[in-house]
Write an enzyme that holds these catalytic residues in place. Structure first.
Site, short mmCIF file in Angstrom:
data_model
loop_
_atom_site.label_atom_id
_atom_site.label_comp_id
_atom_site.label_asym_id
_atom_site.label_seq_id
_atom_site.Cartn_x
_atom_site.Cartn_y
_atom_site.Cartn_z
N GLY A 1 0.83 -1.21 0.00
CA GLY A 1 0.00 0.00 0.00
C GLY A 1 0.86 1.25 0.00
O GLY A 1 2.08 1.20 0.16
N GLY B 1 0.66 5.66 1.09
CA GLY B 1 -0.05 6.78 1.68
C GLY B 1 0.50 8.10 1.18
O GLY B 1 1.14 8.16 0.13
N GLY B 2 0.28 9.15 1.96
CA GLY B 2 0.68 10.48 1.53
C GLY B 2 2.17 10.66 1.44
O GLY B 2 2.67 11.36 0.54
N LYS C 1 8.14 0.04 5.61
CA LYS C 1 7.59 1.34 5.24
C LYS C 1 8.73 2.26 4.84
O LYS C 1 9.67 2.48 5.62
CB LYS C 1 6.78 1.96 6.38
N ASP D 1 -5.85 9.90 15.11
CA ASP D 1 -6.58 9.41 13.94
C ASP D 1 -7.19 8.04 14.21
O ASP D 1 -7.04 7.10 13.44
CB ASP D 1 -5.66 9.35 12.72
#
Length: 308
Positions: free
Chosen positions: A7, A9-10, A29, A123
């Site tokens: 995946g 993300g930003g 990551k 979050d």
């Protein structure tokens, strides 16, 4: 070297790989190339904060460093499971959603532990709660997390990307940070967030478990943020008349407009949830004398049956 895409993300990309030394599967990551200094600082802060939160319900960090291309990375446990949001989407009714309460208790305990370390997640939402194949519950994505006493909490965020007007369930970062559908009023107003902001997020997750939808809805970003700023949500008993009253009381307490009207931190909510699952009275609910008697009889049903 054998990695596969999981995946993006930003500011980061997550790949699956293998620890060559120990032979275990890991998630890697990596900071995306070309990110700003602020993004690099946020990435390293995420790794540092997550690594310090050693709890069974928080994804563990194994290592960090810089790859051959000069990009920062960290490795963590690879999770094989399903996001709580997907479990909610698959549930047919309240009875099936209530089966997720033990996993939700694990979430409350994880956030309570983070609060004991003066860390706020900022979050909390069903997409950031992973349920493993063997009963694991893991709170993930600490990218917006902060140490409560960190001076950056008082600095305005400038954001790496504009708000996505089409997805109120997505995480945004900027002057307003978090996920609008589950966001605390103070966060939606761009104000400083404390521990009660995470409590509000947990309340939003419980709200979604009870009625199958987020508290602030899922239409336009402007409308959702407006409801978040005012802590407006349809009353649970109107949406789900059969919802357990004690759980409704816990959810309504956590979704209060004023932070001081919520639990001071996640430990109070975790205790009420644990007491509910154990059949004990919960602090958030105002029992009638009959309800207290009925709960006492239920807890001591063997002795009560013998007496009767």
């Amino acid at each position: 070297d054998d990695v596969s895409f999981l995946g993006e993300g930003g500011i980061g990309r997550v790949m699956a790989g293998t620890d060559a030394l120990l032979g275990r599967e890991v998630a890697i990551k990596t900071l995306l190339p070309g990110r700003s200094f602020r993004a690099k600082r946020r990435f390293l802060r995420e790794a540092r904060i997550t690594a310090q939160l050693q709890h069974p319900n928080i994804v563990p960090v194994y290592d960090t460093g810089v790859d051959v291309d000069g990009n920062s990375f960290y490795t963590m446990q690879r999770i094989r499971g399903t996001a709580l949001q997907d479990c909610l989407d698959a549930a047919d009714d309240l009875r099936e959603r209530l089966l997720l309460l033990p996993a939700f208790l694990g979430t409350c305990q994880a956030v309570a532990y983070a609060h004991s370390r003066r860390v706020i997640h900022r979050d909390v939402k069903p997409d950031n709660i992973m349920l493993g194949q063997f009963g694991e519950t893991l709170v993930v994505d600490w990218g917006l997390a902060r140490f409560l006493d960190d001076e950056v909490l008082s600095e305005p965020d400038t954001g790496e990307a504009p708000l996505d007007l089409g997805d109120t369930g997505a995480t945004v970062e900027g002057a307003i940070s978090g996920t609008p559908a589950f966001m605390a009023p103070e966060a939606a107003r761009g104000e400083a967030q404390g521990l009660p902001a995470d409590v509000y997020g947990l309340g939003g997750v419980l709200y979604a478990i009870l009625c199958g939808a987020p508290p602030h809805g899922s239409d336009t970003l402007k409308a959702v943020l407006g409801r978040a700023r005012r802590a407006e949500h349809p009353p649970l008993l109107e949406r789900v008349p059969g919802a357990p009253r004690e759980l409704v009381a816990i959810a309504e307490k956590t979704l209060s407009l004023a932070p001081e009207d919520r639990y001071p931190d996640a430990s109070g909510m975790a205790k009420d949830m644990a007491d509910y699952l154990a059949g004990l009275p919960v602090g958030a609910y105002d029992y009638t004398p009959f309800e207290r008697a009925a709960k006492f009889v239920w807890r001591h049903r063997l002795v009560s049956g013998l007496v009767l």
